[in-house]
Design an enzyme around this catalytic site. Structure first.
Site, mmCIF file in Angstrom:
data_model
loop_
_atom_site.group_PDB
_atom_site.id
_atom_site.type_symbol
_atom_site.label_atom_id
_atom_site.label_comp_id
_atom_site.label_asym_id
_atom_site.label_seq_id
_atom_site.Cartn_x
_atom_site.Cartn_y
_atom_site.Cartn_z
ATOM 1 N N GLY A 34 71.762 37.738 9.430
ATOM 2 C CA GLY A 34 70.359 37.853 9.010
ATOM 3 C C GLY A 34 69.556 38.599 10.073
ATOM 4 O O GLY A 34 68.834 39.562 9.771
ATOM 5 N N HIS A 35 69.717 38.175 11.334
ATOM 6 C CA HIS A 35 69.030 38.864 12.438
ATOM 7 C C HIS A 35 69.519 40.308 12.563
ATOM 8 O O HIS A 35 68.737 41.212 12.816
ATOM 9 C CB HIS A 35 69.293 38.141 13.766
ATOM 10 N N MET A 79 64.691 33.510 17.694
ATOM 11 C CA MET A 79 64.931 32.365 18.584
ATOM 12 C C MET A 79 66.404 32.355 19.016
ATOM 13 O O MET A 79 66.906 31.334 19.498
ATOM 14 C CB MET A 79 64.565 31.062 17.879
HETATM 15 P P1 AMP Z 1 64.677 32.768 13.830
HETATM 16 O O1 AMP Z 1 65.581 33.185 14.936
HETATM 17 O O2 AMP Z 1 65.272 31.763 12.901
HETATM 18 O O3 AMP Z 1 63.287 32.413 14.293
HETATM 19 O O4 AMP Z 1 64.493 34.053 12.923
HETATM 20 C C1 AMP Z 1 64.076 35.287 13.480
HETATM 21 C C2 AMP Z 1 63.820 36.244 12.349
HETATM 22 O O5 AMP Z 1 65.015 36.415 11.590
HETATM 23 C C3 AMP Z 1 62.740 35.763 11.365
HETATM 24 O O6 AMP Z 1 61.947 36.864 10.970
HETATM 25 C C4 AMP Z 1 63.557 35.236 10.213
HETATM 26 O O7 AMP Z 1 62.880 35.293 8.982
HETATM 27 C C5 AMP Z 1 64.738 36.185 10.226
HETATM 28 N N1 AMP Z 1 65.903 35.573 9.556
HETATM 29 C C6 AMP Z 1 66.483 34.392 9.855
HETATM 30 N N2 AMP Z 1 67.498 34.133 8.993
HETATM 31 C C7 AMP Z 1 67.536 35.183 8.133
HETATM 32 C C8 AMP Z 1 68.358 35.518 7.010
HETATM 33 N N3 AMP Z 1 69.315 34.712 6.590
HETATM 34 N N4 AMP Z 1 68.107 36.679 6.372
HETATM 35 C C9 AMP Z 1 67.117 37.507 6.794
HETATM 36 N N5 AMP Z 1 66.327 37.259 7.841
HETATM 37 C C10 AMP Z 1 66.518 36.115 8.506
#
Ligand code: AMP
Length: 280
Positions: free
Chosen positions: A34-35, A28
């Site tokens: 993390g990403h 998103m």
């Molecule tokens: P989001 O943008 O929050 O929807 O996350 C996109 C992807 O990044 C999803 O698969 C999340 O699980 C992963 N993600 C978000 N934060 C982290 C993090 N701190 N460590 C690892 N993966 C993450």
């Protein structure tokens, strides 16, 4: 790096493009380490000749609170720069409203793993996640997609969707990336006040302390709630002890279980968990 902003453009690109193996990282946006770890893993999976695709879409269908959707950070230029720096081949960022037909009426529902935890706290959330992720898989024609273990319920639900609907996409998981003080990285962290940010590492710290001390799930849940709220800034949305595979609530801690929590700092909701494994 090619940036496409509509489904039509994406289809055109993939029809005319060289036949390459594709791996997708759905996000998103408001990208952080993390990403980045997912994007690096995607490159590793697909190799130098393959195509790493990152989708950036703040999916309204998976939001249960208008305030959360409106305030979701959107640092577009910084995200593009990060993707370029990481060697991403294609960024797919559909415009608001560009992902769904105006009268769309088909929704993908996973009915078992989504029923508790964040699914119970955020009605409709996983319908939104499953629907957009399946659409992204179909639109990109990816062979694999990378997800973070931080959103462990999401990962379990996606794996179940892929299994039950025979979706030909390999799901690759990456461990949670944390700040130096233990706070799980999240796009929502930037919305914390300085005071809340300083308090938030308490979440993972308390989970670890409580897991170390042990006890029954009821005792552990009570202690997690009390100690996370002890700083006076956080409000625990839920704390659960669940089976790591079925995500069903557990009365005892044998085998592999998750101690999982969702915590509100004002209007900002953060999730975190810890895996406890008593198997020999
Ligand atoms: P989001 O943008 O929050 O929807 O996350 C996109 C992807 O990044 C999803 O698969 C999340 O699980 C992963 N993600 C978000 N934060 C982290 C993090 N701190 N460590 C690892 N993966 C993450």
């Amino acid at each position: 790096m090619i940036v496409v902003s509509s489904r039509e453009e994406l289809r055109g690109l993939l029809v005319s493009g060289v036949e390459k193996r594709r791996v997708l990282v759905p996000t998103m946006g408001a990208l952080h380490e993390g990403h980045f770890s997912l994007i690096r893993r995607a490159r590793e999976w697909v190799g130098e000749d393959g195509m790493v695709m990152v989708s950036i879409f703040v999916n309204p269908m998976q939001f249960d609170r208008a305030e959360d959707l409106q305030n979701y950070p959107k640092p577009w230029e910084a995200d593009l720069k990060s993707c370029r720096g990481l060697g991403v081949d294609v960024v797919f960022a559909p415009e608001d409203g560009g992902m769904y037909e105006v009268d769309h009426s088909v929704v993908v529902t996973e009915s078992r793993l989504s029923s508790g935890l964040c699914g119970a706290a955020r009605p409709g959330h996983f319908d939104g996640v499953c629907t957009v992720v399946l659409k992204l898989f179909l639109l990109t024609g990816c062979e694999a997609a990378v997800f973070g273990e931080k959103d462990f319920q999401q990962l379990a639900v996606i794996r179940r969707m892929v299994r039950d609907l025979d979706v030909p996409v390999e799901i690759v998981a990456c461990p949670t990336v944390r700040e130096a003080d233990g706070l799980a990285m999240s796009s929502r962290n930037v919305r914390l006040t300085a005071e809340q940010r300083a308090d938030a590492p308490r979440i993972q710290r308390v989970l670890r302390e409580v897991a170390r001390a042990g006890g029954s799930p009821a005792e552990m849940k009570e202690r997690v709630r009390r100690e996370i709220e002890a700083g006076g800034l956080a409000r625990v949305d839920y704390v659960k002890v669940v089976d790591a595979d079925t995500l069903e609530e557990r009365e005892c801690c044998g085998g592999r279980v998750l101690l999982a929590t969702a915590v509100f700092y004002g209007g900002v909701r953060l999730i975190d968990h810890l895996t406890l494994d008593s198997r020999p």
